[in-house]
Design a protein around this motif. Structure first.
Motif, PDB file in Angstrom:
ATOM      1  N   UNK A 269     -14.345 -95.763-124.192  1.00 16.67           N
ATOM      2  CA  UNK A 269     -13.899 -94.362-124.118  1.00 16.67           C
ATOM      3  C   UNK A 269     -13.593 -93.825-125.512  1.00 16.67           C
ATOM      4  N   UNK A 270     -12.876 -94.609-126.293  1.00 16.01           N
ATOM      5  CA  UNK A 270     -12.525 -94.152-127.649  1.00 16.01           C
ATOM      6  C   UNK A 270     -13.769 -94.022-128.521  1.00 16.01           C
TER       7      UNK A 270
ATOM      8  N   UNK B 146      -6.701 -98.690-118.834  1.00 16.93           N
ATOM      9  CA  UNK B 146      -6.427 -97.289-118.519  1.00 16.93           C
ATOM     10  C   UNK B 146      -7.605 -96.695-117.762  1.00 16.93           C
TER      11      UNK B 146
ATOM     12  N   UNK C 110      -7.642 -97.524-114.135  1.00 19.55           N
ATOM     13  CA  UNK C 110      -6.632 -96.816-113.338  1.00 19.55           C
ATOM     14  C   UNK C 110      -7.039 -95.370-113.104  1.00 19.55           C
ATOM     15  N   UNK C 111      -7.699 -94.777-114.077  1.00 23.18           N
ATOM     16  CA  UNK C 111      -8.147 -93.397-113.906  1.00 23.18           C
ATOM     17  C   UNK C 111      -9.329 -93.325-112.947  1.00 23.18           C
TER      18      UNK C 111
ATOM     19  N   UNK D 261      -8.568 -95.293-109.245  1.00 22.83           N
ATOM     20  CA  UNK D 261      -7.512 -94.713-108.400  1.00 22.83           C
ATOM     21  C   UNK D 261      -8.053 -93.454-107.748  1.00 22.83           C
ATOM     22  N   UNK D 262      -7.727 -93.283-106.505  1.00 26.32           N
ATOM     23  CA  UNK D 262      -8.172 -92.091-105.785  1.00 26.32           C
ATOM     24  C   UNK D 262      -7.633 -90.852-106.493  1.00 26.32           C
ATOM     25  N   UNK D 263      -8.531 -89.967-106.870  1.00 24.25           N
ATOM     26  CA  UNK D 263      -8.072 -88.712-107.459  1.00 24.25           C
ATOM     27  C   UNK D 263      -7.592 -88.837-108.890  1.00 24.25           C
ATOM     28  N   UNK D 264      -7.842 -89.968-109.512  1.00 25.49           N
ATOM     29  CA  UNK D 264      -7.342 -90.184-110.861  1.00 25.49           C
ATOM     30  C   UNK D 264      -7.804 -89.130-111.850  1.00 25.49           C
ATOM     31  N   UNK D 265      -8.997 -88.602-111.627  1.00 27.11           N
ATOM     32  CA  UNK D 265      -9.511 -87.603-112.570  1.00 27.11           C
ATOM     33  C   UNK D 265      -8.791 -86.276-112.462  1.00 27.11           C
TER      34      UNK D 265
ATOM     35  N   UNK E  80      -5.529 -85.868-112.448  1.00 28.84           N
ATOM     36  CA  UNK E  80      -4.151 -85.992-112.914  1.00 28.84           C
ATOM     37  C   UNK E  80      -3.821 -84.855-113.877  1.00 28.84           C
ATOM     38  N   UNK E  81      -2.957 -83.966-113.459  1.00 33.02           N
ATOM     39  CA  UNK E  81      -2.603 -82.810-114.285  1.00 33.02           C
ATOM     40  C   UNK E  81      -1.090 -82.642-114.299  1.00 33.02           C
ATOM     41  N   UNK E  82      -0.525 -82.676-115.455  1.00 39.91           N
ATOM     42  CA  UNK E  82       0.892 -82.340-115.573  1.00 39.91           C
ATOM     43  C   UNK E  82       1.064 -81.442-116.777  1.00 39.91           C
ATOM     44  N   UNK E  83       2.240 -80.854-116.888  1.00 39.99           N
ATOM     45  CA  UNK E  83       2.478 -79.889-117.971  1.00 39.99           C
ATOM     46  C   UNK E  83       2.440 -80.604-119.318  1.00 39.99           C
TER      47      UNK E  83
END
Lengths: 308, 308
Positions: free
Chosen positions: B258-259, B292, B295-296, B299-303, B305-308
């Protein structure tokens, strides 16, 4: 050799950004005890809570009580998130002297998050900022989705610059650049910062990286070599991602500290006391935390991990 | 801007270094299926197993069967760890063309791990290397505890250099520098590499970082900017640390990829196929992996993941 700063300021956002995404509910007393232990560790900037509507983020409905209850050490900045004038007034009423406003760099995320276009958001934040400055409060501006938007993908550095400059023009003291979904890579971090630093002094920018893809420390390292000296992080990586169990959210204060200390950078934080605060936090949330440091230090025998 | 290489070679060590620290036991068929999927992903270097005594590492007792059973794609290097002449002969008998010898940079770890002093170890590895070269095999030298020893603490760059140069003088083709306990920080990585690169060309050095403290990608980034183009990693961060549940071991191939991809660096790996291999691996070990990316993506719906 790498050109690294001698000192870095860590802005601990766990009590706000961490707890708002944490399934476990901490009591007001537990929050106060934890924040007091954060102060004890030597942190100079702590985001205590958020004065948003309790219907929006019930976890932080006790913002005023927490703020009134914590021990405030001289010289330490205790901040709070405020979405609007009403939130600002509640914060000022309990003596908050540093507030944070927020918006997104991408149109769709901004619209979904605060139900306004970007251009409709500026006047709201401008009014909040003006009122805050009239009360001599320090004002931070969180800009979300700087390195990627879940709806629009990559966000242009020009767009980030436009939003950041507008906030600074409106009186915001410092901009915290958020990798909200944790997608940034080192080259991208360099590219975005390179553009911003042509127009904004490094001391007015902070990096708020999420470690969702594991790249947060590498991205922070790039920022440090470019003169950034302000880092947002949450103890233990508190919060994670509510939609991906086990996935990382905020980069962990304890992991940032490990990298900074090993690179000879001063933070004023006492590692031993920070680990005590980590232990207190882990006991309060009742489950293992997400940071590497917590797994090494709080796991039995973690320090003896040896493989070929 | 950062000076990054255009191409990087990833040496996948999961089937050997990962599985030897993994509590779940994979059947020979599961190992073969997984290694075949690694080949499919475009990886060019895969460490298949270890020809050590089965009493030592029972997880890898089927090294010969695995080696004989995998599909070998032309141009892909399939390596095996060999501790001594006996192990080398077993490896050569099944057609292994790339072997890896190993020792530690620190005296105490070397003594505890292979029951010899450092100076007693050199002649053993020299004999193995000579025999391997007589059979036209490529020889890697793993040097452990380069960035820290669990018994001695920090290890001097001079000591690392002494061990690396001795192995190269004895005919080893390339040295893999191991952060065995995952303690390295960026500045330390720079300091050690700066010393080594004064005497050893970058193309003869690989970085084998563990992510125990979360710093592996940041350390690798430093290596990349200094001209290192060979990275060891294990898919999904397989292996972890047997003494600290949940703690990270080998840096994860998927996180490294990824990096690198986000920094415009070519690896020849197809990300979609690598994630298929990750899913196969996770099903085989029967528990969530440590990376990481896993897990992304798993995991169901990992993509989302949205937070402030």
């Amino acid at each position: 050799m790498m050109n690294l700063p001698k000192e870095v300021t860590i802005w601990e956002v766990g009590p706000r950004d961490g707890l708002q995404n944490e399934p476990a509910r901490l009591s007001t007393e537990q929050k106060i005890a934890w924040i007091n232990s954060l102060t004890e560790s030597g942190l100079t900037h702590i985001e205590v809570s958020s004065f948003v509507s309790p219907r929006w983020i019930p976890q932080l409905a006790d913002a005023a009580e927490v703020f009134a209850g914590i021990q405030k050490k001289a010289g330490v900045v205790y901040s709070a998130l405020v979405p609007n004038q009403q939130g600002l007034e509640r914060a000022l009423n309990v003596g908050v002297k540093a507030v944070a406003v927020f918006m997104s760099a991408s149109e769709t995320h901004n619209k979904k998050n605060i139900n306004k276009t970007i251009d409709e958001t500026f006047p709201v934040l401008r009014d909040v900022t003006r009122t805050a400055k009239m009360h001599q409060a320090f004002v931070r501006g969180y800009v979300s989705t700087v390195f990627g938007c879940p709806y629009e993908g990559e966000v242009s550095a020009e767009q980030v610059l436009r939003v950041a400059l507008a906030l600074l023009d409106d009186g915001v003291d410092e901009i915290s650049l958020g990798d909200t979904i944790g997608v940034a890579t080192p080259l991208q971090t360099e590219r975005v910062l390179d553009r911003l630093l042509k127009e904004i002094p490094a001391e007015r920018l902070a990096l708020h990286m999420h470690n969702t893809r594991g790249t947060a420390l590498a991205n922070l390292l790039v920022g440090l070599t470019m003169g950034i000296t302000k880092i947002d992080s949450a103890l233990g990586g508190l919060g994670g991602c509510p939609y991906a169990p086990g996935a990382s959210g905020n980069v962990a204060t304890d992991d940032v500290l490990y990298m900074l200390q090993g690179s000879g950078i001063q933070t004023g934080i006492d590692e031993g006391k920070l680990l005590q605060s980590l232990e207190l936090l882990q006991n309060s949330v009742g489950h293992a935390l997400n940071s590497h440091a917590s797994k090494v230090h709080l796991a039995q025998g973690g320090d003896h991990c040896v493989t070929m």
